[in-house]
Design a protein around this motif. Structure first.
Motif, mmCIF file in Angstrom:
data_model
loop_
_atom_site.group_PDB
_atom_site.id
_atom_site.type_symbol
_atom_site.label_atom_id
_atom_site.label_comp_id
_atom_site.label_asym_id
_atom_site.label_seq_id
_atom_site.Cartn_x
_atom_site.Cartn_y
_atom_site.Cartn_z
ATOM 1 N N GLY A 83 0.809 -1.216 0.000
ATOM 2 C CA GLY A 83 0.000 0.000 0.000
ATOM 3 C C GLY A 83 0.841 1.262 0.000
ATOM 4 N N ILE A 84 1.926 1.247 0.742
ATOM 5 C CA ILE A 84 2.813 2.415 0.780
ATOM 6 C C ILE A 84 3.496 2.619 -0.569
ATOM 7 C CG2 ILE A 84 4.917 3.335 1.832
ATOM 8 C CD1 ILE A 84 3.854 2.029 4.485
ATOM 9 N N LYS A 85 3.871 1.530 -1.222
ATOM 10 C CA LYS A 85 4.444 1.624 -2.578
ATOM 11 C C LYS A 85 3.412 2.236 -3.530
ATOM 12 C CE LYS A 85 6.694 -1.251 -6.108
ATOM 13 N NZ LYS A 85 5.886 -1.146 -7.290
ATOM 14 N N TRP A 86 2.167 1.754 -3.461
ATOM 15 C CA TRP A 86 1.071 2.300 -4.272
ATOM 16 C C TRP A 86 0.886 3.786 -3.987
ATOM 17 C CZ3 TRP A 86 -3.319 4.422 -2.022
ATOM 18 C CH2 TRP A 86 -4.330 4.818 -2.908
ATOM 19 N N LEU A 87 0.889 4.158 -2.695
ATOM 20 C CA LEU A 87 0.693 5.550 -2.302
ATOM 21 C C LEU A 87 1.743 6.449 -2.942
ATOM 22 C CD1 LEU A 87 -0.961 7.451 -0.346
ATOM 23 C CD2 LEU A 87 0.927 7.115 1.252
ATOM 24 N N LYS A 88 2.991 6.040 -2.889
ATOM 25 C CA LYS A 88 4.086 6.824 -3.471
ATOM 26 C C LYS A 88 3.907 6.957 -4.983
ATOM 27 C CE LYS A 88 9.044 6.544 -4.416
ATOM 28 N NZ LYS A 88 8.882 6.549 -5.856
ATOM 29 N N GLU A 89 3.728 5.827 -5.662
ATOM 30 C CA GLU A 89 3.639 5.843 -7.127
ATOM 31 C C GLU A 89 2.415 6.600 -7.624
ATOM 32 O OE1 GLU A 89 3.865 1.703 -8.160
ATOM 33 O OE2 GLU A 89 6.030 1.624 -7.784
ATOM 34 N N ASN A 90 1.272 6.374 -7.011
ATOM 35 C CA ASN A 90 0.064 7.026 -7.506
ATOM 36 C C ASN A 90 -0.047 8.487 -7.100
ATOM 37 O OD1 ASN A 90 -0.368 4.418 -8.454
ATOM 38 N ND2 ASN A 90 -2.566 4.627 -8.256
ATOM 39 N N THR A 91 0.568 8.872 -5.975
ATOM 40 C CA THR A 91 0.629 10.293 -5.636
ATOM 41 C C THR A 91 1.434 11.024 -6.703
ATOM 42 O OG1 THR A 91 0.399 9.865 -3.274
ATOM 43 C CG2 THR A 91 1.334 11.990 -3.906
ATOM 44 N N GLU A 92 2.584 10.458 -7.061
ATOM 45 C CA GLU A 92 3.378 11.035 -8.160
ATOM 46 C C GLU A 92 2.566 11.055 -9.448
ATOM 47 O OE1 GLU A 92 6.895 8.634 -8.446
ATOM 48 O OE2 GLU A 92 7.745 9.442 -6.601
ATOM 49 N N GLY A 93 1.852 9.975 -9.710
ATOM 50 C CA GLY A 93 1.065 9.873 -10.933
ATOM 51 C C GLY A 93 -0.035 10.911 -11.037
ATOM 52 N N TRP A 94 -0.772 11.123 -9.940
ATOM 53 C CA TRP A 94 -1.858 12.106 -9.992
ATOM 54 C C TRP A 94 -1.329 13.536 -10.047
ATOM 55 C CZ3 TRP A 94 -5.857 10.714 -12.205
ATOM 56 C CH2 TRP A 94 -6.417 9.455 -12.015
ATOM 57 N N ALA A 95 -0.212 13.800 -9.397
ATOM 58 C CA ALA A 95 0.398 15.129 -9.521
ATOM 59 C C ALA A 95 0.833 15.360 -10.969
ATOM 60 C CB ALA A 95 1.581 15.263 -8.569
ATOM 61 N N ASN A 96 1.398 14.324 -11.591
ATOM 62 C CA ASN A 96 1.800 14.409 -12.992
ATOM 63 C C ASN A 96 0.581 14.596 -13.889
ATOM 64 O OD1 ASN A 96 2.349 12.718 -15.719
ATOM 65 N ND2 ASN A 96 4.196 13.793 -15.051
#
Length: 148
Positions: free
Chosen positions: A113-126
């Motif tokens: 979940g923490i890996k998902w949080l990091k990747e998708n936070t970056e993704g939505w900001a992008n």
């Protein structure tokens, strides 16, 4: 939010009218200029779509839950066992600008979940930066960005 469940929240102001920004997300032809390579259809309530991204080989299933024109887009995406809920809320800001808030929920507070949080936070900001660049200036920030 419970400490057991993770969620993402990103927000940006786009200097374009709400109807233009909303259409840039629901219209697959417009989305290909800043986010996806291809979609199987327009985002409409109850539709099942497939998105294809230029930098990934996998297809991404999208289940559109609800579309309220110029207010809300709600969908789940990802493999059925790992699908998460995304909600995009639209507001009119000062000077007829549009404020877009993206929230994604649905992962446990564990290593995956923490890996998902990091990747998708970056993704939505992008995503929001790309949407802003496309909506305001007609620029596709993703083009060539992931060709390493």
């Amino acid at each position: 939010m419970s400490i057991d469940n993770l969620s993402i929240k990103t927000k940006i102001k786009i200097l374009k009218p709400l109807n233009e920004v909303f259409e840039a997300i629901t219209d697959p032809e417009k989305m290909t200029h800043y986010f996806i390579a291809k979609s199987s259809g327009k985002m409409e309530s109850g539709k099942s779509l497939v998105w294809y991204f230029p930098e990934f080989e996998e297809a991404c299933p999208v289940e559109v839950k609800e579309v309220i024109p110029f207010e809300l887009i709600s969908f789940s995406w990802g493999a059925e066992s790992e699908a998460t809920l995304v909600e995009m809320v639209f507001e009119t800001g000062k000077d007829a600008a549009t404020i877009v808030t993206v929230t994604e929920k649905g992962r446990h507070n564990d290593e995956a979940g923490i890996k998902w949080l990091k990747e998708n936070t970056e993704g939505w900001a992008n995503f929001l930066a790309c949407l802003k660049a496309y909506s305001e200036y007609g620029i596709n920030l993703r083009k060539g960005a992931f060709d390493y």
